[in-house]
Motif scaffolding. Structure first.
Motif, PDB file in Angstrom:
ATOM      1  N   ARG A  61    -132.673  79.588 -94.346  1.00 31.55           N
ATOM      2  CA  ARG A  61    -131.552  78.828 -94.917  1.00 31.55           C
ATOM      3  C   ARG A  61    -130.613  78.300 -93.836  1.00 31.55           C
ATOM      4  O   ARG A  61    -129.975  77.258 -94.014  1.00 31.55           O
TER       5      ARG A  61
ATOM      6  N   TYR B 177    -131.763  74.914 -92.853  1.00 28.43           N
ATOM      7  CA  TYR B 177    -131.398  73.938 -93.892  1.00 28.43           C
ATOM      8  C   TYR B 177    -129.895  73.650 -93.882  1.00 28.43           C
ATOM      9  O   TYR B 177    -129.463  72.513 -94.129  1.00 28.43           O
TER      10      TYR B 177
ATOM     11  N   ASN C 267    -135.891  77.443 -86.890  1.00 27.73           N
ATOM     12  CA  ASN C 267    -137.142  77.639 -87.632  1.00 27.73           C
ATOM     13  C   ASN C 267    -138.128  78.500 -86.844  1.00 27.73           C
ATOM     14  O   ASN C 267    -138.857  79.309 -87.441  1.00 27.73           O
TER      15      ASN C 267
END
Length: 293
Positions: A222, A225, A281
């Protein structure tokens, strides 16, 4: 008469057992994916904390005479339409995004974990009501929710943190709920209920420590994002506001210059966003791999 030599009994060698946390740390230290991502993230964290100490120019200082200069020895990344040094702005521009995105992710994790514990533990009517509300909320794109909330509440860093945090919390809640549903059927939960422990104690003391791994993975995912969401809102003019050298805001301010051939005013900020998201990531992939070993 020969003397009989009596040997003392050999003591069994101590078997060293590593804790699960130690195993995870060792696995992470051997993961090239995790270490590469961590190096990228730490680079930008250092830039956010100490960037103004090693930037060659003031990132907020205008210099119209030297506006739109291409990359050179004097200005490594060139200058923008106001003559500001792009390299200095890229370095210092990491500060706002690395403040807002982690705080939004922390809020999402706390809220999502709490909702996931309640829905997974109580099930029944509580689960049905909360899950339906969360599913309806998840059906709306994050950017749309953010725009509506920011228009209603006004533009500020705190508003962006709250909006992004609450937008991502249903996704984390769903992950935590699935993990809690599995843990709820185990013996230690039944034992806690037989001891007449309160529901809050059972959820947060007994169950929560055992669902930390999926929460950690979901949090790191998250975060990537959230970084992208903050940059998107800034690009649209609803996030971090001028005169901040924020990457998304800088791209928005100079986007129209690409047609004139002034590509450097946008390229390096876009690469900075991409590198940070990739780094996060990679960290998330490394954490997930270490927890699954």
């Amino acid at each position: 008469m020969t003397a009989i030599e009596i040997k003392p009994p050999e003591l069994p060698s101590a078997v060293s057992k590593r804790s699960p946390a130690t195993e995870v740390v060792i696995s992470l230290s051997r993961s090239a994916t995790f270490l590469t991502g961590l190096a990228i993230v730490l680079f930008w964290v250092v830039c956010a904390l100490f960037g103004e100490h090693f930037t060659p120019y003031d990132p907020l200082a205008d210099d119209i005479i030297n506006s739109l200069m291409p990359p050179s020895a004097d200005h490594w990344f060139g200058t923008d339409q106001l003559g500001r040094d792009v390299f200095s702005r890229v370095i210092v521009g990491s500060r706002d995004i690395l403040t807002v995105a982690p705080l939004a992710t922390l809020l999402a994790t706390v809220a999502g974990t709490t909702l996931g514990l309640f829905t997974g533990y109580f099930r029944g009517l509580v689960d049905d009501i909360i899950s339906r509300v969360l599913e309806a909320f998840m059906a709306i794109p994050v950017v749309i929710v953010a725009l509506l909330a920011i228009v209603a509440l006004g533009t500020s860093k705190s508003t962006v943190i709250i909006v992004i945090g609450l937008s991502f919390s249903p996704i984390i809640a769903r992950t935590v709920r699935s993990a809690v549903l599995s843990e709820r059927e185990l013996d230690y939960v039944a034992a806690a209920q037989l001891r007449r422990e309160s529901a809050l104690h059972t959820m947060f003391v007994e169950i929560l420590p055992n669902v930390i791994p999926p929460i950690l993975v979901e949090t790191t995912v998250r975060l990537g994002y959230a970084i992208f969401a903050v940059a998107t809102l800034s690009f649209m003019g609803f996030g971090i506001q001028p005169p901040s050298p924020d990457w998304g805001l800088s791209i928005s301010s100079n986007y129209g210059m690409i047609g004139g051939g002034f590509w450097w005013t946008v390229l390096f900020d876009a690469l900075a966003i991409a590198s940070l998201v990739i780094g996060v990531n990679l960290v998330a992939d490394g954490v997930q791999g270490a927890l699954n070993d």
